[in-house]
Design an enzyme around this catalytic site. Structure first.
Site, PDB file in Angstrom:
ATOM      1  N   ALA A 192       0.814  -1.222   0.000  1.00 45.14           N
ATOM      2  CA  ALA A 192       0.000   0.000   0.000  1.00 45.14           C
ATOM      3  C   ALA A 192       0.844   1.267   0.000  1.00 45.14           C
ATOM      4  CB  ALA A 192      -0.916  -0.004   1.219  1.00 45.14           C
ATOM      5  N   HIS A 193       2.129   1.159   0.347  1.00 45.07           N
ATOM      6  CA  HIS A 193       2.966   2.353   0.497  1.00 45.07           C
ATOM      7  C   HIS A 193       4.329   2.101  -0.156  1.00 45.07           C
ATOM      8  CE1 HIS A 193       5.429   5.468   2.477  1.00 45.07           C
ATOM      9  NE2 HIS A 193       4.302   6.087   2.710  1.00 45.07           N
ATOM     10  N   PHE A 194       4.488   2.225  -1.445  1.00 42.62           N
ATOM     11  CA  PHE A 194       3.459   2.480  -2.433  1.00 42.62           C
ATOM     12  C   PHE A 194       3.578   1.402  -3.508  1.00 42.62           C
ATOM     13  CE2 PHE A 194       4.654   6.694  -0.821  1.00 42.62           C
ATOM     14  CZ  PHE A 194       3.426   7.179  -0.421  1.00 42.62           C
ATOM     15  N   ASN A 231       8.179   1.541   0.209  1.00 46.38           N
ATOM     16  CA  ASN A 231       9.128   2.073   1.200  1.00 46.38           C
ATOM     17  C   ASN A 231       8.414   2.242   2.531  1.00 46.38           C
ATOM     18  OD1 ASN A 231       8.542   5.209   1.567  1.00 46.38           O
ATOM     19  ND2 ASN A 231       8.235   4.702  -0.601  1.00 46.38           N
TER      20      ASN A 231
END
Lengths: 158, 80
Positions: A54-56, A61
């Site tokens: 989800a990040h990203f 990261n």
């Protein structure tokens, strides 16, 4: 307690000292603890972490708030390793001088170095820095409380 | 700086308030004087007057005026 002795904690030992649990417990192990003074923490980031997809997407990261959690989870071990405080809940009061200097990506290992400047009546002040290899990744100053200890010092009457 | 000025400064800096708010100020009268603010005030006073407050005095320290009486026990006279 002999405060000159250094201590190490595996994941089981960490969970005996602090109340953070998966998915909120990030640090893998703690070494070089000088009770009431300093501690070193380690976190291995793999793509398995819940937040990377989800990040990203396309640029995984470590989110800043998780980097800060790694710092503070190492920092609180400097005093939660002391017998009277073991397992107590902690609260954030203040965070200052937070700096993010480097992106942390899957496969990297974070080393966190925390220093306790003062610990009195349930209030802990200090700082922590994290590194990937020799490169600084992030740092912050903290004011953390132990609400159960603080409670015993508040005025009895208004 | 007089002892009273030092005492006032500890309140003003701990709670980020003006001098005009000090008279009659009690614990929890303002948001800043909560349990955490109380510890910050105690630490400021200990450093300012070079004393170590006893736990009973910390828990009795419930107002600006009460604090003056408590500090007298530590030979800190705020009239000087």
């Amino acid at each position: 307690m002999n405060t000159s002795k250094t201590l190490c904690f595996d994941i089981k030992g960490i969970q005996e000292c602090q109340q953070n649990r998966y998915p909120q417990l990030f640090i893998d192990n703690i070494t070089d603890v000088v009770p009431g003074k300093s501690a070193k923490g380690f976190k291995n980031f793999t793509y398995n972490e819940w937040f990377f997809p989800a990040h990203f997407e396309g640029d995984p990261n470590v989110p800043g708030h998780i980097q800060v959690e790694c710092l503070v989870q190492t920092f609180i071990m400097t005093f939660l390793c002391l017998e009277p405080y073991k397992g107590m809940k902690t609260n954030f009061v203040k965070m200052d001088n937070v700096l993010f200097k480097r992106k942390i990506i899957p496969g990297e290992r974070l080393e966190i170095r925390a220093v306790l400047d003062s610990f009195k009546r349930g209030m802990a002040k200090g700082s922590a820095e994290s590194y990937v290899g020799e490169e600084i990744a992030c740092r912050a100053d903290f004011l953390i409380t132990l609400p159960d200890v603080l409670e015993s010092f508040k005025p009895r009457k208004k | 700086m007089t002892n009273l000025e030092k005492y006032n400064k500890a309140f003003i800096e701990s709670f980020n308030i003006g001098k005009d708010k000090l008279d009659g100020l009690k614990y929890q009268d303002i948001i800043a004087w909560d349990s955490v603010g109380h510890m910050q005030l105690m630490t400021e006073l200990e450093e300012e007057f070079n004393v170590e407050l006893d736990i009973d005095d910390i828990t009795d320290f419930s107002s600006y005026e009460e604090g003056k009486t408590i500090l007298l026990k530590y030979e800190v006279n705020l009239d000087i």
